[in-house]
Each structure stands twice: as structure tokens, then as C-alpha cells.
Scaffold this motif. Sequence first.
Motif, short mmCIF file in Angstrom:
data_model
loop_
_atom_site.label_atom_id
_atom_site.label_comp_id
_atom_site.label_asym_id
_atom_site.label_seq_id
_atom_site.Cartn_x
_atom_site.Cartn_y
_atom_site.Cartn_z
N VAL A 29 0.82 -1.22 0.00
CA VAL A 29 0.00 0.00 0.00
C VAL A 29 0.85 1.27 0.00
CG1 VAL A 29 -2.03 -1.08 1.01
CG2 VAL A 29 -0.32 -0.05 2.52
N VAL A 82 -4.58 0.39 5.87
CA VAL A 82 -4.45 -0.53 4.75
C VAL A 82 -5.82 -0.75 4.08
CG1 VAL A 82 -3.95 -2.93 4.10
CG2 VAL A 82 -2.40 -1.69 5.64
N VAL A 83 -6.85 -0.99 4.88
CA VAL A 83 -8.18 -1.23 4.34
C VAL A 83 -8.69 0.02 3.61
CG1 VAL A 83 -10.61 -1.62 4.97
CG2 VAL A 83 -8.80 -3.02 5.98
N THR A 85 -6.96 2.43 2.25
CA THR A 85 -6.17 2.62 1.03
C THR A 85 -6.64 1.67 -0.05
OG1 THR A 85 -4.26 3.34 2.31
CG2 THR A 85 -3.83 2.57 0.08
N TRP A 86 -6.85 0.42 0.32
CA TRP A 86 -7.29 -0.58 -0.64
C TRP A 86 -8.67 -0.23 -1.20
CZ3 TRP A 86 -5.38 -3.38 -4.02
CH2 TRP A 86 -6.06 -4.47 -4.56
N GLN A 87 -9.58 0.23 -0.35
CA GLN A 87 -10.92 0.61 -0.80
C GLN A 87 -10.87 1.78 -1.78
OE1 GLN A 87 -12.89 1.14 2.99
NE2 GLN A 87 -13.79 -0.90 2.89
N ARG A 89 -8.36 2.53 -3.74
CA ARG A 89 -7.80 2.01 -4.99
C ARG A 89 -8.86 1.29 -5.81
NH1 ARG A 89 -1.96 -0.77 -3.75
NH2 ARG A 89 -0.85 1.13 -3.19
N LEU A 90 -9.63 0.42 -5.16
CA LEU A 90 -10.66 -0.32 -5.86
C LEU A 90 -11.73 0.61 -6.43
CD1 LEU A 90 -11.19 -3.51 -3.67
CD2 LEU A 90 -10.15 -3.37 -5.93
N GLN A 98 -10.41 -4.29 -11.38
CA GLN A 98 -10.59 -4.80 -10.02
C GLN A 98 -10.43 -6.32 -9.99
OE1 GLN A 98 -14.32 -3.52 -8.40
NE2 GLN A 98 -13.80 -1.36 -8.53
N THR A 101 -6.77 -7.23 -10.54
CA THR A 101 -5.96 -6.89 -9.36
C THR A 101 -6.24 -7.85 -8.21
OG1 THR A 101 -5.95 -4.57 -10.00
CG2 THR A 101 -5.41 -5.06 -7.70
N ASP A 105 -3.53 -10.19 -6.28
CA ASP A 105 -3.26 -9.96 -4.86
C ASP A 105 -3.44 -11.20 -4.02
OD1 ASP A 105 -2.72 -7.38 -5.48
OD2 ASP A 105 -4.69 -6.63 -4.91
#
Length: 108
Positions: A29, A82-83, A85-87, A89-90, A98, A101, A105
Amino acid sequence: MDLQNKTIVFSGHFETMTQDQLAKLASFVGVVPRDTISGLTDYVVVGTMYGDLFSPPMTEKLQLANKMGIPLITEVDFLNYVVDTWQRRLAAMTVKDQIHTLHLDQRI
């Protein structure tokens, strides 16, 4: 809290995964994990410590972070970052991106 391109060090025992696994997640991330504290360290992520509430033991890393004035964050705060940031990005990706990725992942 924005940890993007920040240097962090993990200290202690963690409930969710090992320090190595957390470091891989950090890199994924955009956070820079390091093993040792230095003048370049932005944060120390603190795992579970043993002891009572009034006198928890301090690891050498935590003592050094305290001496250097480096802020501490909890495992939960790091994982929430982290969560989030990931949300983000998605949300910025197309559905096709998506799926691609998420497939890649699964190797982490």
C-alpha cells in the motif's frame, strides 16, 4: 493519517499476522517498512505488549522511538489505513481492473 511513502518500523507481537507479513502488506500500500529505527523513521507500529496497564514493558525499539520522539500507532490503526487505502484504490478502478488486481493480490 496518511502513511503513503512514510517509513515505519514494527515492534512487538502482533495479533493478526507476523511482522514480515505486515511489512509485505505495508509495501503493497505504499508504506516503507524497515527493521530498525533511525532518523528516517516516521512511525512505529506497536503490537501487543505483555505486562499490566500501569507498567507495560518497553522493547528497545519503543524506548528508542520514545527518546527520538517518533509517534506510535497501533496495529488496528495500521490495518485500518491498509483497508482504507485498498478501498480507495478499488473505487478508482474499472470492474475489469478490479478483478485482475484481486486475482494478482491473492499471492500476497
